[in-house]
Design a protein around this motif. Structure first.
Motif, PDB file in Angstrom:
ATOM      1  N   GLU A   6       0.828  -1.195   0.000  1.00 30.56           N
ATOM      2  CA  GLU A   6       0.000   0.000   0.000  1.00 30.56           C
ATOM      3  C   GLU A   6       0.871   1.258   0.000  1.00 30.56           C
ATOM      4  N   GLY A   9      -0.856   6.994   2.068  1.00 30.76           N
ATOM      5  CA  GLY A   9      -1.318   7.521   3.341  1.00 30.76           C
ATOM      6  C   GLY A   9      -0.611   8.824   3.689  1.00 30.76           C
ATOM      7  N   ASP A  10      -1.303   9.662   4.445  1.00 32.76           N
ATOM      8  CA  ASP A  10      -0.734  10.973   4.784  1.00 32.76           C
ATOM      9  C   ASP A  10      -1.534  11.586   5.920  1.00 32.76           C
ATOM     10  N   LEU A  20      -5.358   6.267  -1.888  1.00 33.38           N
ATOM     11  CA  LEU A  20      -4.504   5.158  -1.499  1.00 33.38           C
ATOM     12  C   LEU A  20      -4.347   4.211  -2.677  1.00 33.38           C
ATOM     13  N   ARG A  39      -9.510  -0.990   7.611  1.00 32.37           N
ATOM     14  CA  ARG A  39      -8.784  -0.022   8.420  1.00 32.37           C
ATOM     15  C   ARG A  39      -8.854  -0.440   9.886  1.00 32.37           C
ATOM     16  N   THR A  92      -9.281   8.415  10.788  1.00 28.09           N
ATOM     17  CA  THR A  92      -7.888   8.169  11.148  1.00 28.09           C
ATOM     18  C   THR A  92      -7.678   6.709  11.507  1.00 28.09           C
ATOM     19  N   MET A  94      -4.879   2.993  10.365  1.00 26.13           N
ATOM     20  CA  MET A  94      -4.006   2.313   9.410  1.00 26.13           C
ATOM     21  C   MET A  94      -4.910   1.625   8.404  1.00 26.13           C
ATOM     22  N   TYR A  95      -4.644   1.861   7.128  1.00 27.78           N
ATOM     23  CA  TYR A  95      -5.459   1.275   6.080  1.00 27.78           C
ATOM     24  C   TYR A  95      -4.705   0.119   5.432  1.00 27.78           C
ATOM     25  N   THR A 126      -0.953   1.475   5.345  1.00 23.00           N
ATOM     26  CA  THR A 126      -0.511   2.849   5.147  1.00 23.00           C
ATOM     27  C   THR A 126      -1.361   3.738   6.067  1.00 23.00           C
ATOM     28  N   GLN A 127      -0.706   4.661   6.759  1.00 23.95           N
ATOM     29  CA  GLN A 127      -1.370   5.443   7.799  1.00 23.95           C
ATOM     30  C   GLN A 127      -2.084   6.665   7.226  1.00 23.95           C
ATOM     31  N   VAL A 128      -3.332   6.811   7.634  1.00 18.46           N
ATOM     32  CA  VAL A 128      -4.111   8.004   7.307  1.00 18.46           C
ATOM     33  C   VAL A 128      -4.461   8.704   8.613  1.00 18.46           C
ATOM     34  N   THR A 129      -4.088   9.972   8.716  1.00 20.72           N
ATOM     35  CA  THR A 129      -4.378  10.762   9.912  1.00 20.72           C
ATOM     36  C   THR A 129      -5.136  12.009   9.494  1.00 20.72           C
TER      37      THR A 129
END
Length: 132
Positions: A6, A9-10, A20, A39, A92, A94-95, A126-129
């Protein structure tokens, strides 16, 4: 050997958008795939948010319906996307990209499409915040 990687992420502000990507590599071709996006937020269970089958039929969880779009690349079906719009702080997490392969067609009917145990292969996430 199947790998899922993946990216995309951002950290974004509420109301923002992200895309993504999930790149699938497999030595063995000629399989039909079901793909999903899951997620997991800290302290919470992993939840399915979007899935797509061999015939490109998407399904979405109620929490993201109308805001997220799952799709395959038009040229390279080994690429999977998740377009995230109108992001909220509660998005928010982790995906993760997930996959299962079948011979012939692959279709996962609800609730199997969002059951993590239905999928064989997983990416690292991949991290989404999303900040308010």
């Amino acid at each position: 050997q199947v790998q899922l990687v993946e990216s995309g992420g951002d950290s974004v502000q509420a109301g923002g958008s992200l895309r993504l990507s999930c790149a699938r590599t497999s030595r063995e071709k000629h399989y039909a795939w079901c793909m999903g996006w899951f997620r997991q937020a800290p302290g919470k269970e992993r939840e399915g948010v979007a899935a797509i089958d061999t015939l490109n039929r998407p399904t979405y969880s109620d929490s993201v319906k109308g805001r997220f779009t799952i799709s395959k690349d038009g040229v390279n079906e080994d690429l999977l996307y998740l377009q995230l719009t109108s992001l909220k702080p509660e998005d928010t997490a982790m995906y993760y990209c997930a996959a299962i392969r079948k011979v012939g067609l692959c279709r996962l009917a609800p609730p199997a499409n969002f059951d993590p145990s239905s999928y064989t292969y997983w990416g690292q996430g991949t991290q989404v915040t999303v900040s308010s």
